[in-house]
Design a protein around this motif. Structure first.
Motif, PDB file in Angstrom:
ATOM      1  N   LYS A   1     -11.881  -8.735   1.901  1.00  0.00           N
ATOM      2  CA  LYS A   1     -11.671  -7.288   1.973  1.00  0.00           C
ATOM      3  C   LYS A   1     -11.706  -6.718   0.566  1.00  0.00           C
ATOM      4  O   LYS A   1     -11.201  -7.324  -0.374  1.00  0.00           O
ATOM      5  CB  LYS A   1     -10.330  -6.977   2.636  1.00  0.00           C
ATOM      6  CG  LYS A   1     -10.276  -7.372   4.081  1.00  0.00           C
ATOM      7  CD  LYS A   1      -8.992  -6.922   4.721  1.00  0.00           C
ATOM      8  CE  LYS A   1      -8.995  -7.330   6.177  1.00  0.00           C
ATOM      9  NZ  LYS A   1      -7.820  -6.836   6.876  1.00  0.00           N
TER      10      LYS A   1
ATOM     11  N   TYR B   1     -11.415  -1.858  -7.980  1.00  0.00           N
ATOM     12  CA  TYR B   1     -11.256  -2.507  -6.678  1.00  0.00           C
ATOM     13  C   TYR B   1     -10.474  -3.807  -6.786  1.00  0.00           C
ATOM     14  O   TYR B   1     -10.434  -4.448  -7.826  1.00  0.00           O
ATOM     15  CB  TYR B   1     -12.625  -2.827  -6.054  1.00  0.00           C
ATOM     16  CG  TYR B   1     -13.452  -1.611  -5.769  1.00  0.00           C
ATOM     17  CD1 TYR B   1     -13.206  -0.832  -4.644  1.00  0.00           C
ATOM     18  CD2 TYR B   1     -14.489  -1.237  -6.615  1.00  0.00           C
ATOM     19  CE1 TYR B   1     -13.957   0.288  -4.379  1.00  0.00           C
ATOM     20  CE2 TYR B   1     -15.253  -0.117  -6.356  1.00  0.00           C
ATOM     21  CZ  TYR B   1     -14.983   0.641  -5.236  1.00  0.00           C
ATOM     22  OH  TYR B   1     -15.731   1.749  -4.974  1.00  0.00           O
TER      23      TYR B   1
ATOM     24  N   PHE C   1       0.829  -1.193   0.000  1.00  0.00           N
ATOM     25  CA  PHE C   1       0.000   0.000   0.000  1.00  0.00           C
ATOM     26  C   PHE C   1       0.865   1.245   0.000  1.00  0.00           C
ATOM     27  O   PHE C   1       2.054   1.197   0.337  1.00  0.00           O
ATOM     28  CB  PHE C   1      -0.927  -0.011   1.228  1.00  0.00           C
ATOM     29  CG  PHE C   1      -1.961  -1.099   1.174  1.00  0.00           C
ATOM     30  CD1 PHE C   1      -3.150  -0.911   0.504  1.00  0.00           C
ATOM     31  CD2 PHE C   1      -1.734  -2.328   1.787  1.00  0.00           C
ATOM     32  CE1 PHE C   1      -4.103  -1.910   0.447  1.00  0.00           C
ATOM     33  CE2 PHE C   1      -2.678  -3.329   1.739  1.00  0.00           C
ATOM     34  CZ  PHE C   1      -3.878  -3.124   1.059  1.00  0.00           C
TER      35      PHE C   1
ATOM     36  N   ILE D   1      -4.489   3.983  -3.371  1.00  0.00           N
ATOM     37  CA  ILE D   1      -4.323   3.223  -2.125  1.00  0.00           C
ATOM     38  C   ILE D   1      -3.255   2.148  -2.291  1.00  0.00           C
ATOM     39  O   ILE D   1      -2.376   2.002  -1.459  1.00  0.00           O
ATOM     40  CB  ILE D   1      -5.652   2.556  -1.703  1.00  0.00           C
ATOM     41  CG1 ILE D   1      -6.773   3.588  -1.561  1.00  0.00           C
ATOM     42  CG2 ILE D   1      -5.482   1.751  -0.435  1.00  0.00           C
ATOM     43  CD1 ILE D   1      -6.637   4.522  -0.399  1.00  0.00           C
ATOM     44  N   VAL D   2      -3.322   1.398  -3.377  1.00  0.00           N
ATOM     45  CA  VAL D   2      -2.424   0.270  -3.605  1.00  0.00           C
ATOM     46  C   VAL D   2      -1.216   0.748  -4.411  1.00  0.00           C
ATOM     47  O   VAL D   2      -1.364   1.352  -5.468  1.00  0.00           O
ATOM     48  CB  VAL D   2      -3.155  -0.877  -4.341  1.00  0.00           C
ATOM     49  CG1 VAL D   2      -2.192  -2.004  -4.670  1.00  0.00           C
ATOM     50  CG2 VAL D   2      -4.303  -1.398  -3.504  1.00  0.00           C
TER      51      VAL D   2
ATOM     52  N   LYS E   1     -10.209  -8.862  -9.151  1.00  0.00           N
ATOM     53  CA  LYS E   1      -9.969  -7.425  -9.244  1.00  0.00           C
ATOM     54  C   LYS E   1     -10.622  -6.916 -10.510  1.00  0.00           C
ATOM     55  O   LYS E   1     -10.841  -7.652 -11.477  1.00  0.00           O
ATOM     56  CB  LYS E   1      -8.486  -7.080  -9.204  1.00  0.00           C
ATOM     57  CG  LYS E   1      -7.647  -7.742 -10.258  1.00  0.00           C
ATOM     58  CD  LYS E   1      -6.186  -7.458 -10.024  1.00  0.00           C
ATOM     59  CE  LYS E   1      -5.369  -8.380 -10.904  1.00  0.00           C
ATOM     60  NZ  LYS E   1      -3.964  -8.326 -10.614  1.00  0.00           N
TER      61      LYS E   1
ATOM     62  N   THR F   1     -10.688  -3.243  -1.483  1.00  0.00           N
ATOM     63  CA  THR F   1      -9.899  -2.017  -1.383  1.00  0.00           C
ATOM     64  C   THR F   1      -9.846  -1.340  -2.735  1.00  0.00           C
ATOM     65  O   THR F   1      -9.601  -2.001  -3.749  1.00  0.00           O
ATOM     66  CB  THR F   1      -8.460  -2.347  -0.924  1.00  0.00           C
ATOM     67  OG1 THR F   1      -8.523  -3.005   0.334  1.00  0.00           O
ATOM     68  CG2 THR F   1      -7.618  -1.107  -0.806  1.00  0.00           C
ATOM     69  N   PRO F   2     -10.047  -0.033  -2.766  1.00  0.00           N
ATOM     70  CA  PRO F   2      -9.859   0.674  -4.032  1.00  0.00           C
ATOM     71  C   PRO F   2      -8.391   0.630  -4.451  1.00  0.00           C
ATOM     72  O   PRO F   2      -7.501   0.744  -3.616  1.00  0.00           O
ATOM     73  CB  PRO F   2     -10.303   2.109  -3.745  1.00  0.00           C
ATOM     74  CG  PRO F   2     -10.670   2.172  -2.317  1.00  0.00           C
ATOM     75  CD  PRO F   2     -10.490   0.835  -1.700  1.00  0.00           C
TER      76      PRO F   2
END
Length: 136
Positions: free
Chosen positions: A121, A109, A92, A128-129, A105, A123-124
């Motif tokens: 989970k 997301y 991240f 973020i990643v 994916k 995650t955007p």
């Protein structure tokens, strides 16, 4: 698998309507389709093509729903028996790094499981990643 499915869709959309059009005078055809008797050849071809497109649409919907349910069932079975291999690593932007199993994916997301928490989970990815890598 995808190529086979495309070939089957091609057959449904283009070959079956032409085959059925050639059999338009057969008794089984008239009994099966129950079309109006005064349809012209162009109208009959159009009706058969619409029916074929409808069948292909149902096949696509069934394919995607079936693969989605089957994939979900497979992941659920692996999760219950602790057979999941966490061979992906997500880094991240804030510096956190986790060993995870990426379930899926899309452009927005990423869906994953961690060893510590068996809940999926989401995650955007954008902002973020930092990166996703596969570790073997």
């Amino acid at each position: 698998m995808g190529l086979v499915f495309i070939i089957i869709l091609f057959i449904i959309i283009f070959i079956i309507p032409n085959f059925l059009f050639r059999k338009k005078d057969k008794k089984w055809f008239k009994k099966s389709f129950k079309l109006e008797a005064n349809l012209t050849d162009v109208e009959l071809k159009s009706t058969l093509l619409k029916s074929a497109i409808f069948m292909a649409s149902l096949a696509l919907i069934g394919f995607f729903i079936g693969t989605g349910l089957g994939g979900g069932y497979k992941i659920n079975k692996k999760l219950k028996s602790n057979e999941i291999e966490y061979n992906d690593r997500i880094s991240f932007i804030n510096g956190d790094v986790f060993n995870v199993e990426v379930l899926g994916k899309n452009s927005t997301y990423i869906f994953y499981l961690t060893k510590e928490n068996k809940i999926v989970k989401v995650t955007p990815i954008n902002g973020i990643v930092k990166h996703i890598e596969e570790v073997k």
